[in-house]
Design an enzyme around this catalytic site. Structure first.
Site, PDB file in Angstrom:
ATOM      1  N   ILE A 122      24.227  31.272 -62.522  1.00 45.92           N
ATOM      2  CA  ILE A 122      23.059  30.381 -62.570  1.00 45.92           C
ATOM      3  C   ILE A 122      21.891  30.998 -61.805  1.00 45.92           C
ATOM      4  CG2 ILE A 122      22.173  28.080 -61.959  1.00 45.92           C
ATOM      5  CD1 ILE A 122      24.844  26.881 -62.442  1.00 45.92           C
ATOM      6  N   SER A 123      22.182  31.845 -60.812  1.00 41.29           N
ATOM      7  CA  SER A 123      21.129  32.433 -59.976  1.00 41.29           C
ATOM      8  C   SER A 123      20.092  33.142 -60.850  1.00 41.29           C
ATOM      9  CB  SER A 123      21.735  33.447 -58.998  1.00 41.29           C
ATOM     10  OG  SER A 123      22.725  32.828 -58.213  1.00 41.29           O
ATOM     11  N   ASN A 124      18.833  33.033 -60.446  1.00 37.57           N
ATOM     12  CA  ASN A 124      17.736  33.632 -61.221  1.00 37.57           C
ATOM     13  C   ASN A 124      17.285  34.972 -60.662  1.00 37.57           C
ATOM     14  OD1 ASN A 124      16.926  32.047 -63.492  1.00 37.57           O
ATOM     15  ND2 ASN A 124      16.481  30.384 -62.061  1.00 37.57           N
ATOM     16  N   ARG A 138      16.560  20.561 -71.791  1.00 42.81           N
ATOM     17  CA  ARG A 138      15.151  20.185 -71.582  1.00 42.81           C
ATOM     18  C   ARG A 138      14.451  19.983 -72.924  1.00 42.81           C
ATOM     19  NH1 ARG A 138      14.270  24.191 -66.416  1.00 42.81           N
ATOM     20  NH2 ARG A 138      14.784  22.623 -64.856  1.00 42.81           N
ATOM     21  N   HIS A 161      15.668  33.418 -70.381  1.00 35.53           N
ATOM     22  CA  HIS A 161      15.472  32.184 -69.602  1.00 35.53           C
ATOM     23  C   HIS A 161      14.207  32.339 -68.751  1.00 35.53           C
ATOM     24  CE1 HIS A 161      16.455  28.599 -67.370  1.00 35.53           C
ATOM     25  NE2 HIS A 161      16.731  29.243 -66.255  1.00 35.53           N
TER      26      HIS A 161
HETATM   27  N1  APR Z   1      26.672  33.711 -50.042  1.00 38.97           N
HETATM   28  C1  APR Z   1      26.780  32.373 -50.201  1.00 38.97           C
HETATM   29  N2  APR Z   1      25.714  31.549 -50.259  1.00 38.97           N
HETATM   30  C2  APR Z   1      24.503  32.098 -50.154  1.00 38.97           C
HETATM   31  C3  APR Z   1      24.310  33.489 -49.995  1.00 38.97           C
HETATM   32  C4  APR Z   1      25.472  34.307 -49.925  1.00 38.97           C
HETATM   33  N3  APR Z   1      25.387  35.608 -49.781  1.00 38.97           N
HETATM   34  N4  APR Z   1      22.986  33.720 -49.919  1.00 38.97           N
HETATM   35  C5  APR Z   1      22.359  32.534 -50.039  1.00 38.97           C
HETATM   36  N5  APR Z   1      23.269  31.541 -50.177  1.00 38.97           N
HETATM   37  C6  APR Z   1      23.056  30.116 -50.302  1.00 38.97           C
HETATM   38  C7  APR Z   1      21.988  29.590 -49.363  1.00 38.97           C
HETATM   39  O1  APR Z   1      22.489  29.457 -48.036  1.00 38.97           O
HETATM   40  C8  APR Z   1      21.630  28.261 -50.012  1.00 38.97           C
HETATM   41  O2  APR Z   1      22.366  27.163 -49.459  1.00 38.97           O
HETATM   42  O3  APR Z   1      22.571  29.771 -51.591  1.00 38.97           O
HETATM   43  C9  APR Z   1      22.014  28.466 -51.481  1.00 38.97           C
HETATM   44  C10 APR Z   1      20.823  28.368 -52.417  1.00 38.97           C
HETATM   45  O4  APR Z   1      20.404  27.048 -52.391  1.00 38.97           O
HETATM   46  P1  APR Z   1      18.891  26.601 -52.532  1.00 38.97           P
HETATM   47  O5  APR Z   1      18.041  27.404 -51.625  1.00 38.97           O
HETATM   48  O6  APR Z   1      18.849  25.112 -52.448  1.00 38.97           O
HETATM   49  O7  APR Z   1      18.517  27.074 -54.029  1.00 38.97           O
HETATM   50  P2  APR Z   1      18.861  26.298 -55.380  1.00 38.97           P
HETATM   51  O8  APR Z   1      17.729  25.415 -55.752  1.00 38.97           O
HETATM   52  O9  APR Z   1      20.225  25.743 -55.306  1.00 38.97           O
HETATM   53  O10 APR Z   1      18.834  27.513 -56.420  1.00 38.97           O
HETATM   54  C11 APR Z   1      19.831  28.497 -56.393  1.00 38.97           C
HETATM   55  O11 APR Z   1      19.835  28.822 -58.752  1.00 38.97           O
HETATM   56  O12 APR Z   1      18.477  27.871 -60.395  1.00 38.97           O
HETATM   57  C12 APR Z   1      18.685  28.985 -59.572  1.00 38.97           C
HETATM   58  O13 APR Z   1      16.458  29.883 -59.243  1.00 38.97           O
HETATM   59  C13 APR Z   1      17.539  29.224 -58.630  1.00 38.97           C
HETATM   60  O14 APR Z   1      18.223  31.414 -57.915  1.00 38.97           O
HETATM   61  C14 APR Z   1      18.198  30.056 -57.560  1.00 38.97           C
HETATM   62  C15 APR Z   1      19.615  29.483 -57.517  1.00 38.97           C
END
Ligand code: APR
Length: 311
Positions: free
Chosen positions: A119-121, A152, A176
């Site tokens: 899911i990560s972008n 959406r 995406h």
């Molecule tokens: N290992 C585990 N968790 C991690 C790591 C890591 N190495 N690096 C970052 N995280 C965690 C952060 O601590 C944070 O809690 O990933 C989480 C990301 O959460 P948010 O900042 O709330 O971001 P979110 O809105 O959930 O989006 C996450 O999904 O839709 C995509 O573009 C968005 O790339 C983004 C991802």
């Protein structure tokens, strides 16, 4: 017994875990985050709804303890930074590529047979990165983007049609990204009736345009990127795989000639079942749609070039 791990307990990861347990998609869900206490706290908060919502799934939260993820059937990757207003998904690549790569190394040590949902972008590029760095069979790596974009699209269609969202059909293919996704307006329908016969062309064009900037619109409103629909779309893909639903969902898949492209991950209609991506379905595209897809693929290839530093 089925087990799902969600990496990243931020907005998207925690929402995905919440939908997974509320819908009893798996027997056990592990939520993992690098930030001390966050996953434990969110898991506890969610599980305190168990009696109220009649939840029978076990959810545990852990701080970076991959031993707890051992033997997961599916792993959802949401770790990384989200975009801020005015940013494109592509601008996240520098930080997120390093995070996704290192997370995947840990994931596979404990769950070598898991199916991975990214899911990560920027999602298409992160999905491609997982392919490149793990060499897992292509059916086991799925990118979530098209499922969200299609949801959406159906939302905006349901409003334009004044219809129940569950009765609306629509699919988005391509990258995406705000300018790379392709809502397939020609295939949109309300209970099988083509939307093109129900709405004037300008309205359909607006539905497609609203869909494309759907994420950016929310980021502007919220100050960070959205989470309810992304988390739920992730859970939808997990359910389709774990329950062998054979659902046709748009997902980012590695192409090897389909739609005339190869060596990239991009949104295409996929049949999802217990083996992950069981089939990439090749919709018939008009010359205009094919041209849009080719442009989209070109843009995704270009973003992938930035991976050179981590590959
Ligand atoms: N290992 C585990 N968790 C991690 C790591 C890591 N190495 N690096 C970052 N995280 C965690 C952060 O601590 C944070 O809690 O990933 C989480 C990301 O959460 P948010 O900042 O709330 O971001 P979110 O809105 O959930 O989006 C996450 O999904 O839709 C995509 O573009 C968005 O790339 C983004 C991802």
């Amino acid at each position: 017994m089925s087990k799902v791990t969600v990496i990243g307990a931020g907005n998207v990861g925690a929402t995905c875990a919440n939908v997974l347990v509320c819908n009893q998609v798996a027997d056990e869900v592990v939520l993992l985050d690098i930030k001390e206490g966050v996953a434990e706290g969110k898991a506890m908060d969610i599980m305190q709804t168990a009696n109220i919502l009649n939840i029978n799934t076990r959810l545990v939260g852990v701080t970076n303890d991959y031993a707890m993820t051992e033997g997961s059937d599916m792993v959802v990757i949401t770790s990384g930074i989200p975009r801020k207003p005015g940013m494109t998904r592509e601008e996240l690549i520098g930080v997120n590529a390093g995070i996704v790569k290192s997370v995947m190394e840990n994931v596979l040590k404990h769950s070598p047979n898991a199916i991975i949902l990214c899911i990560s972008n920027p999602m298409d590029t992160m999905t491609y990165l997982i392919h490149k760095t793990t060499n897992l069979p292509k059916n086991r790596i799925i990118g979530m983007g098209g499922a969200l974009d299609s949801a959406r699209f159906k939302y905006f269609l349901s409003i334009a049609l004044n219809a129940n969202p569950t009765e609306v059909e629509g699919i988005v293919i391509g990258g995406h990204g705000d300018t790379t996704m392709i809502p397939l307006v020609r295939y949109a329908a309300h209970r099988g009736i083509p939307a093109s016969t129900l709405l004037p062309e300008e309205q359909l064009t607006k539905v497609a345009a609203d869909t494309m900037v759907g994420g950016a619109t929310l980021t502007k409103l919220l100050g960070t990127s959205a989470w309810y629909a992304p988390g739920a779309a992730g859970a939808q893909v997990v359910a389709a795989v774990l329950h062998d639903q054979k659902k046709l969902i748009s997902c980012s898949a590695l192409l090897e000639g389909e739609y005339g492209h190869k060596d990239l991950c991009i949104g295409v209609p996929c049949v999802l079942g217990r083996n992950g991506i069981e089939k990439v379905v090749e919709f018939e595209l008009t010359a205009t749609e094919k041209e849009l897809f080719d442009k989209s693929a070109e843009a995704v290839h270009k973003t992938n070039e930035a991976l050179a530093t981590v590959l």
